[in-house]
Design a protein around this motif. Structure first.
Motif, PDB file in Angstrom:
ATOM      1  N   TYR A  52     -36.891   3.187  20.627  1.00  0.00           N
ATOM      2  CA  TYR A  52     -37.510   4.521  20.433  1.00  0.00           C
ATOM      3  C   TYR A  52     -36.684   4.833  19.414  1.00  0.00           C
ATOM      4  O   TYR A  52     -37.323   5.542  18.318  1.00  0.00           O
ATOM      5  N   GLU A  53     -35.515   4.940  19.363  1.00  0.00           N
ATOM      6  CA  GLU A  53     -34.758   5.417  18.079  1.00  0.00           C
ATOM      7  C   GLU A  53     -34.847   4.734  16.774  1.00  0.00           C
ATOM      8  O   GLU A  53     -35.065   5.341  15.593  1.00  0.00           O
ATOM      9  N   ASP A  54     -34.985   3.355  16.849  1.00  0.00           N
ATOM     10  CA  ASP A  54     -35.544   2.592  15.685  1.00  0.00           C
ATOM     11  C   ASP A  54     -36.911   3.147  15.127  1.00  0.00           C
ATOM     12  O   ASP A  54     -36.967   3.300  13.790  1.00  0.00           O
ATOM     13  N   ALA A  55     -37.747   3.495  16.041  1.00  0.00           N
ATOM     14  CA  ALA A  55     -39.155   3.950  15.598  1.00  0.00           C
ATOM     15  C   ALA A  55     -38.845   5.199  14.999  1.00  0.00           C
ATOM     16  O   ALA A  55     -39.556   5.434  13.729  1.00  0.00           O
ATOM     17  N   LEU A  56     -38.296   6.161  15.332  1.00  0.00           N
ATOM     18  CA  LEU A  56     -37.904   7.495  14.837  1.00  0.00           C
ATOM     19  C   LEU A  56     -37.282   7.442  13.540  1.00  0.00           C
ATOM     20  O   LEU A  56     -37.559   7.964  12.410  1.00  0.00           O
ATOM     21  N   LYS A  57     -36.399   6.326  13.537  1.00  0.00           N
ATOM     22  CA  LYS A  57     -35.516   6.395  12.313  1.00  0.00           C
ATOM     23  C   LYS A  57     -36.425   5.718  11.090  1.00  0.00           C
ATOM     24  O   LYS A  57     -36.443   6.142   9.882  1.00  0.00           O
ATOM     25  N   LEU A  58     -37.203   4.677  11.476  1.00  0.00           N
ATOM     26  CA  LEU A  58     -37.966   4.028  10.598  1.00  0.00           C
ATOM     27  C   LEU A  58     -39.178   4.938   9.833  1.00  0.00           C
ATOM     28  O   LEU A  58     -39.318   5.187   8.456  1.00  0.00           O
ATOM     29  N   ALA A  59     -39.704   5.755  10.942  1.00  0.00           N
ATOM     30  CA  ALA A  59     -40.619   6.761  10.535  1.00  0.00           C
ATOM     31  C   ALA A  59     -40.011   7.696   9.500  1.00  0.00           C
ATOM     32  O   ALA A  59     -40.587   8.186   8.459  1.00  0.00           O
ATOM     33  N   LYS A  60     -38.733   8.278   9.968  1.00  0.00           N
ATOM     34  CA  LYS A  60     -37.996   9.301   9.119  1.00  0.00           C
ATOM     35  C   LYS A  60     -37.770   8.641   7.593  1.00  0.00           C
ATOM     36  O   LYS A  60     -38.078   9.311   6.591  1.00  0.00           O
ATOM     37  N   GLU A  61     -37.395   7.471   7.632  1.00  0.00           N
ATOM     38  CA  GLU A  61     -37.144   7.040   6.173  1.00  0.00           C
ATOM     39  C   GLU A  61     -38.326   6.721   5.392  1.00  0.00           C
ATOM     40  O   GLU A  61     -38.139   6.623   4.256  1.00  0.00           O
ATOM     41  N   LEU A  62     -39.492   6.474   5.977  1.00  0.00           N
ATOM     42  CA  LEU A  62     -40.816   6.084   5.274  1.00  0.00           C
ATOM     43  C   LEU A  62     -41.475   7.711   4.849  1.00  0.00           C
ATOM     44  O   LEU A  62     -42.393   7.678   4.051  1.00  0.00           O
ATOM     45  N   GLY A  63     -40.801   8.638   5.702  1.00  0.00           N
ATOM     46  CA  GLY A  63     -41.597   9.947   5.538  1.00  0.00           C
ATOM     47  C   GLY A  63     -42.836  10.019   6.104  1.00  0.00           C
ATOM     48  O   GLY A  63     -43.733  10.789   5.626  1.00  0.00           O
ATOM     49  N   ALA A  64     -42.870   9.290   7.377  1.00  0.00           N
ATOM     50  CA  ALA A  64     -44.462   9.229   8.083  1.00  0.00           C
ATOM     51  C   ALA A  64     -44.321  10.063   9.267  1.00  0.00           C
ATOM     52  O   ALA A  64     -43.448  10.413   9.901  1.00  0.00           O
ATOM     53  N   ASP A  65     -45.524  10.674   9.473  1.00  0.00           N
ATOM     54  CA  ASP A  65     -45.676  11.411  10.571  1.00  0.00           C
ATOM     55  C   ASP A  65     -45.727  10.557  11.783  1.00  0.00           C
ATOM     56  O   ASP A  65     -46.248   9.530  11.747  1.00  0.00           O
ATOM     57  N   ILE A  66     -45.066  11.130  12.772  1.00  0.00           N
ATOM     58  CA  ILE A  66     -45.064  10.310  14.207  1.00  0.00           C
ATOM     59  C   ILE A  66     -45.225  11.387  15.296  1.00  0.00           C
ATOM     60  O   ILE A  66     -44.579  12.446  15.415  1.00  0.00           O
ATOM     61  N   ARG A  67     -45.999  10.866  16.106  1.00  0.00           N
ATOM     62  CA  ARG A  67     -46.107  11.575  17.377  1.00  0.00           C
ATOM     63  C   ARG A  67     -45.891  10.814  18.481  1.00  0.00           C
ATOM     64  O   ARG A  67     -46.342   9.540  18.795  1.00  0.00           O
ATOM     65  N   VAL A  68     -45.065  11.161  19.449  1.00  0.00           N
ATOM     66  CA  VAL A  68     -44.590  10.502  20.439  1.00  0.00           C
ATOM     67  C   VAL A  68     -45.437  10.873  21.759  1.00  0.00           C
ATOM     68  O   VAL A  68     -45.613  12.255  22.065  1.00  0.00           O
ATOM     69  N   ILE A  69     -45.919   9.976  22.604  1.00  0.00           N
ATOM     70  CA  ILE A  69     -46.643  10.273  23.718  1.00  0.00           C
ATOM     71  C   ILE A  69     -45.907   9.743  24.890  1.00  0.00           C
ATOM     72  O   ILE A  69     -45.547   8.280  25.116  1.00  0.00           O
ATOM     73  N   GLU A  70     -45.548  10.524  25.639  1.00  0.00           N
ATOM     74  CA  GLU A  70     -44.875  10.271  26.971  1.00  0.00           C
ATOM     75  C   GLU A  70     -46.065   9.488  28.111  1.00  0.00           C
ATOM     76  O   GLU A  70     -46.688  10.533  28.417  1.00  0.00           O
TER      77      GLU A  70
END
Length: 247
Positions: A52-70
């Motif tokens: 989860y942390e890697d996903a958020l980090k990579l999206a942030k580095e790419l400037g990509a929109d990310i939506r987390v679904i629980e």
């Protein structure tokens, strides 16, 4: 067809994003070539915290929109019964949720990170993707895992050399019921081994036994940390054994 051509045709897309090598490069390419893209991360008891942390980090580095679904995958008896085709039921549940969220955001095309090296004949989850019309551009464009790692390194993605990591449910024997307690024990044990410097390993659960599978080159590390490993893992398992057949 290459990825640039794919994203010219499919210019507004949603990506089922895990933060692993394949989906990370796919998101990178989509950000580069597509008109609009959003990454969707399905957060459940089957994914360890670091993913989860890697996903958020990579999206942030790419400037990509990310939506987390629980997602509560443990409420599905077809999943927790852990049959041979458990991955089908799990993938179906996850991708239905992602597709619903993507449609609400205006996306009609959903992608995943299946690549050209993946044996789709040995992956029950692929059936669910086909049923939901999920596209796999890395596979369509003939990109193998090795090539994706190479391209990821050239792109400066920190995921380029990230070891493959199957979900926590794969550590529990087929036919043995999956519970939150078993998943927590697995994640805790593997997190501890990561802290000791182990890589590309698994802690399998066989009844109440932890079966350690590590690369041959790390066997000496197991012995040097034997007492610490036993002390930590026996908080969750009755017995700890080493699988010598893994290479």
């Amino acid at each position: 067809m290459d990825l640039q051509e794919f994203f010219t045709i499919n210019s507004e897309i949603a990506i089922a994003f895990s933060g692993g090598v394949d989906s990370s490069y796919l998101l990178y390419a989509a950000k580069r070539y597509a008109k609009r893209v959003t990454a969707y991360y399905a957060k459940s008891a089957f994914q360890p915290k670091f993913e989860y942390e890697d996903a958020l980090k990579l999206a942030k580095e790419l400037g990509a929109d990310i939506r987390v679904i629980e997602l509560d995958v443990l409420c599905d008896d077809l999943v927790t019964a852990n049959p041979q085709n458990r991955c089908y039921y799990c993938k179906r549940r996850i991708f239905e949720a992602i597709k619903k969220a993507a449609l609400s955001d205006g996306y009609t095309v959903l992608l995943d990170g299946t690549n050209a090296s993946d044996d789709i004949n040995d992956r029950p989850g692929v059936k669910a993707l086909e049923e939901l019309s999920v596209l796999s551009p890395l596979r369509i464009c003939g990109l193998t895992k090795d090539r994706i790692r190479e391209l990821s390194r050239e792109a400066g993605l920190f995921t380029w050399d990230k070891p493959a990591y199957a979900c926590l449910a794969t550590r529990i024997r087929t036919g043995e019921k999956i519970t939150a307690e078993k998943l927590i024990a697995t994640e805790t044990a593997e997190t501890y081994l990561f802290s000791l410097g182990f890589t590309d390993f698994r802690v399998r659960m066989v009844g109440d036994t932890a079966k350690l599978q590590v690369p041959a080159g790390q066997l000496d590390m197991i012995l040097s940390h034997r007492e610490e490993i036993l002390s930590e893992l026996k908080k969750y398992y009755s017995t700890v054994v080493l699988d010598l057949e893994v290479r």
